[in-house]
Every structure is written in structure tokens, then in C-alpha cells.
Design an enzyme around this catalytic site. Sequence first.
Site, PDB file in Angstrom:
ATOM      1  N   LYS A 164       1.032  -1.316  -0.086  1.00 22.02           N
ATOM      2  CA  LYS A 164       0.271  -0.083   0.389  1.00 22.02           C
ATOM      3  C   LYS A 164       1.091   1.397   0.116  1.00 22.02           C
ATOM      4  O   LYS A 164       2.121   1.019   0.238  1.00 22.02           O
ATOM      5  CB  LYS A 164      -1.197   0.676   1.712  1.00 22.02           C
ATOM      6  CG  LYS A 164      -0.464  -0.004   2.368  1.00 22.02           C
ATOM      7  CD  LYS A 164       0.745   0.417   2.624  1.00 22.02           C
ATOM      8  CE  LYS A 164       0.732   2.407   3.491  1.00 22.02           C
ATOM      9  NZ  LYS A 164       2.067   2.619   3.704  1.00 22.02           N
ATOM     10  N   TYR A 223      -3.678   4.728   6.029  1.00 20.07           N
ATOM     11  CA  TYR A 223      -4.508   4.259   7.040  1.00 20.07           C
ATOM     12  C   TYR A 223      -5.622   4.635   7.602  1.00 20.07           C
ATOM     13  O   TYR A 223      -6.948   4.279   7.933  1.00 20.07           O
ATOM     14  CB  TYR A 223      -3.419   3.449   8.625  1.00 20.07           C
ATOM     15  CG  TYR A 223      -2.460   3.283   7.280  1.00 20.07           C
ATOM     16  CD1 TYR A 223      -2.775   1.802   7.945  1.00 20.07           C
ATOM     17  CD2 TYR A 223      -1.121   3.124   7.267  1.00 20.07           C
ATOM     18  CE1 TYR A 223      -1.570   0.593   7.852  1.00 20.07           C
ATOM     19  CE2 TYR A 223      -0.019   2.516   7.306  1.00 20.07           C
ATOM     20  CZ  TYR A 223      -0.367   1.226   7.421  1.00 20.07           C
ATOM     21  OH  TYR A 223       0.806   0.564   6.631  1.00 20.07           O
TER      22      TYR A 223
HETATM   23  P1  NAD Z   1      11.911   2.200   1.646  1.00 15.05           P
HETATM   24  O1  NAD Z   1      12.592   4.033   1.252  1.00 15.05           O
HETATM   25  O2  NAD Z   1      12.908   1.478   3.132  1.00 15.05           O
HETATM   26  O3  NAD Z   1      12.951   1.134   0.563  1.00 15.05           O
HETATM   27  C1  NAD Z   1      12.762   1.781  -0.301  1.00 15.05           C
HETATM   28  C2  NAD Z   1      12.986  -0.030  -1.515  1.00 15.05           C
HETATM   29  O4  NAD Z   1      13.041   0.764  -2.682  1.00 15.05           O
HETATM   30  C3  NAD Z   1      14.271   0.552  -0.946  1.00 15.05           C
HETATM   31  O5  NAD Z   1      15.210  -0.797  -1.010  1.00 15.05           O
HETATM   32  C4  NAD Z   1      15.188   1.351  -2.043  1.00 15.05           C
HETATM   33  O6  NAD Z   1      16.717   1.442  -2.551  1.00 15.05           O
HETATM   34  C5  NAD Z   1      14.116   1.087  -3.376  1.00 15.05           C
HETATM   35  N1  NAD Z   1      14.024   1.855  -4.691  1.00 15.05           N
HETATM   36  C6  NAD Z   1      14.427   1.809  -5.561  1.00 15.05           C
HETATM   37  N2  NAD Z   1      14.791   2.522  -6.259  1.00 15.05           N
HETATM   38  C7  NAD Z   1      14.605   3.881  -5.319  1.00 15.05           C
HETATM   39  C8  NAD Z   1      13.951   5.160  -5.958  1.00 15.05           C
HETATM   40  N3  NAD Z   1      13.700   5.700  -7.184  1.00 15.05           N
HETATM   41  N4  NAD Z   1      14.207   6.023  -4.960  1.00 15.05           N
HETATM   42  C9  NAD Z   1      13.888   5.108  -3.559  1.00 15.05           C
HETATM   43  N5  NAD Z   1      13.682   4.504  -3.401  1.00 15.05           N
HETATM   44  C10 NAD Z   1      13.994   3.756  -4.512  1.00 15.05           C
HETATM   45  O7  NAD Z   1      10.416   2.293   1.836  1.00 15.05           O
HETATM   46  P2  NAD Z   1       9.843   1.294   2.974  1.00 15.05           P
HETATM   47  O8  NAD Z   1       9.580   2.238   4.708  1.00 15.05           O
HETATM   48  O9  NAD Z   1       9.701  -0.011   2.545  1.00 15.05           O
HETATM   49  O10 NAD Z   1       8.386   1.153   1.497  1.00 15.05           O
HETATM   50  C11 NAD Z   1       8.577   0.776   0.428  1.00 15.05           C
HETATM   51  C12 NAD Z   1       6.593   0.175   0.714  1.00 15.05           C
HETATM   52  O11 NAD Z   1       6.743   0.246   1.605  1.00 15.05           O
HETATM   53  C13 NAD Z   1       5.927   1.565   0.556  1.00 15.05           C
HETATM   54  O12 NAD Z   1       4.827   1.179  -0.544  1.00 15.05           O
HETATM   55  C14 NAD Z   1       5.457   1.381   1.824  1.00 15.05           C
HETATM   56  O13 NAD Z   1       4.374   2.810   1.598  1.00 15.05           O
HETATM   57  C15 NAD Z   1       4.923   0.256   1.680  1.00 15.05           C
HETATM   58  N6  NAD Z   1       5.285   0.062   3.643  1.00 15.05           N
HETATM   59  C16 NAD Z   1       4.180  -0.998   4.194  1.00 15.05           C
HETATM   60  C17 NAD Z   1       4.357  -0.609   5.038  1.00 15.05           C
HETATM   61  C18 NAD Z   1       2.906  -1.744   5.690  1.00 15.05           C
HETATM   62  O14 NAD Z   1       2.938  -1.709   6.713  1.00 15.05           O
HETATM   63  N7  NAD Z   1       2.512  -2.345   5.507  1.00 15.05           N
HETATM   64  C19 NAD Z   1       5.328  -0.532   6.478  1.00 15.05           C
HETATM   65  C20 NAD Z   1       6.172  -0.186   5.818  1.00 15.05           C
HETATM   66  C21 NAD Z   1       6.379   0.636   4.290  1.00 15.05           C
END
Ligand code: NAD
Length: 361
Positions: A133, A217
Site C-alpha cells: 500500500k 490508514y
Molecule cells: P524504503 O525507502 O525503506 O525502501 C524502498 C526501497 O525501494 C529501497 O530498497 C530502495 O533502494 C528502493 N528504490 C528503488 N528505486 C528507488 C528510488 N528511485 N527512490 C527510492 N527508493 C528506491 O521504503 P519502505 O518503508 O520499505 O516502503 C516501501 C513500500 O512499502 C511503500 O509502498 C510503503 O508504503 C510500504 N510500507 C508498508 C508498510 C505496511 O505496514 N504495510 C510499512 C512500511 C512501508
Amino acid sequence: MFSRRDFLIQAALGGAASLISPNTLFSATRPKKDKLGVALVGLGYYSTDLLAPALQLTKNCQLVGIVTGTPSKAETWKKKYNLADKNIYNYQNFDQIANNPDIDIVYVVLPPSMHREFVVRAAKAGKQVFCEKPMAPSVADCEAMIKACADNKVKLAIGYRCQHDPNTQAFQKFAKESTFGKVRMVTCGAGYFDARTTHWKQNKALGGGVMGDMGVYALQGARLATGEEPISVTAQFHTTRPDIYKEVEETATFQLEFPSGALAACHTSFGINMNYLQANCEKGWFKMEPFSSYTGNKGSSPLGPINFPLENQQARQLDEDVEALMKGTALIAPGEEGLRDIRVVEAIYKSVAAGGKMIKI
Ligand code: NAD
């Protein structure tokens, strides 16, 4: 003659005859598997801290592959999770995953603006698709993702982990059964203080802004508490850190109106710590606080506490979604559910752009 459902079950369990494309659950060429293979795309916070550990606890699936743009992460993950070299992809060679029978499911865990591209590529590769999401920044993106999965005869699940949580389900039941009469007013807040300054959450092009993260959320809270889809929204954006939140909103407040006449006041922020959901009804109330944490969601009503123990939310989500794939039953949160939220998110942006005007949905 096999029904499609029988066929899915047979194929998932390594059944005999097959009709459709290879590399999917529908293939007969794959050997019997006790657990379906999952590849995580994007190895950031959520994959590293939550999904990969959860995939060590799942009964129906396991982590077998990764897709990453960072070679050093590939090395670390390979050692930590004992991954085969042939199951490690980068963003360029990702499409070759089509030829890899180890991987049944591709789970997209990238910034929201990248969800569409990788969901569509995964679907074209014939893989079942899970996507985090919010589903994507726009309704057009969501529709393209749903279509790509339908065209390629694969399923699409959105990572709304709370919908798999028995506490959320108990909360939803009060709305469905009108236990305390009609729901009249929902108040919901979802936020935390994000100290980062140059993350995708502060970047418009990557799908950032609080509505591209915590905002869904707050919106889900209102939708689940009423069991209805909003018919109008009025929204306002705010910031206390304009030097950081230059191009996206730090805080959003929005008010929803539902077909039954129920109203919701929702708050979401990257600067305020809050996590609560309350429904006030004609003859009572039900609430949860916290309502979207990874552990310990709990609530209450005049009938008593809502406090089901839950070992691992993500493992439960993964196992239930995989079971639905194997049995050919309905997913709890398919692509259409992600789209419902994004329709409202688009209307929220429209409302703010129109100076806080009420927008019909
Ligand atoms: P994050 O920034 O920690 O990770 C993103 C990943 O994407 C990294 O590994 C990064 O290297 C990669 N990436 C590739 N190309 C990129 C670019 N151009 N710019 C930035 N990053 C790039 O993010 P996250 O917190 O892991 O979130 C990722 C997804 O998961 C989102 O959709 C977020 O909303 C979702 N999420 C969901 C929950 C949940 O509880 N369901 C919790 C956290 C995150």
C-alpha cells in the site's frame, strides 16, 4: 472436466494437466510444492525489517528470491537467507523471472510511484503479484495494474495487513452487524514523526506526501468503521516544517461523508504521533487504539475488550493470501480494494487544489 477452481488447487499442489501459461500457479509443468516461492522487489525498511522475517514464519510460502538495484544488498541477503544465485535479479533483468519456476509470487515493496511498473512487469512474467500500500499514486495507475493482472490471468493482492488482523476484523463486525445501531461519526488518526528530510516520503515524483503513506490508514479506518464507500470529501493540508515538506503535504485532515449519512473526521501526519480509530453510533461506540500497529492492535466497546493475540501480522497476511491463491478463493484485499482508496486520495488532492471545496466521489 476441471472447473477453474479445481484447476487452481490442482496446479498449486502440483496437479496434472495444464492449460495456461507456464510460470504461474496454473502450470502443470511445475513440481509439487508445499510452499510457494516469493521474491521481494525492493529491499528497504519494510522488506528488511518486517516481510523477510515474516517469510521465515510462514506455512504456505517462503522467501526464495530478491530483486534489488543494490549489489551489496544482494550479497547480504543471499547469505542471510540462503538464496540461490539464479533467484537474484536487478531492476533491469527482472523480466527474466518469467523463466524461473522457483518464484511463484512477486511482492512489490518499492516507493509508490514504482508500483505500477513492477506490478505490470511481474504480471507479464506470469507471476502472482502482491503489492504494498498505497497501491499507486493515481487511479489510472491502479486500473492499469488491475488490467495487467487480469490480462495475464494472475492475482493481485494489496498489503493491507490490518485487514488480516483478527482485532480489525472484530472491529469491522460491529459496523457490519450494526451492533450499536447505525455508525454516525468516525474519528481516526494515523501518524508518526518522520525525522527524514530527503526520503521518497518527502518527494512528489516518487509518490510521497502523507497521503502516499499514513493517509491510507486513516482512510481505511473510516471505510472499515462504516463498511461503506465515501461519497464526498473535503480536505486540508498543513505543515509545520515547510523547509522539508516543500512539494508534498506533511499533515492532512479530511472529512468524509458516507451514503448512510455517517461522517468521518480523519487526520494523518508525518509530524504528529497518533494511532486511533473510534466509531460513535446511535446507541453506543467501538474503538481501537492502536489500530494499525504491527503488534498489539486492540480496542473495546461497551461489550468488552477487543484483544486477540496475534503472533505475526505479516506472516498471517502472507499465509492467508497464498492460501487464497492455492484454493482459488477471494483475496481479502485485492487490487480493487487498493483502487477504492486511491479514488478517495485523488479526490482529497482535488479538494485541496480547489481551496478546500467539497468534492463528490
Ligand atoms: P524504503 O525507502 O525503506 O525502501 C524502498 C526501497 O525501494 C529501497 O530498497 C530502495 O533502494 C528502493 N528504490 C528503488 N528505486 C528507488 C528510488 N528511485 N527512490 C527510492 N527508493 C528506491 O521504503 P519502505 O518503508 O520499505 O516502503 C516501501 C513500500 O512499502 C511503500 O509502498 C510503503 O508504503 C510500504 N510500507 C508498508 C508498510 C505496511 O505496514 N504495510 C510499512 C512500511 C512501508
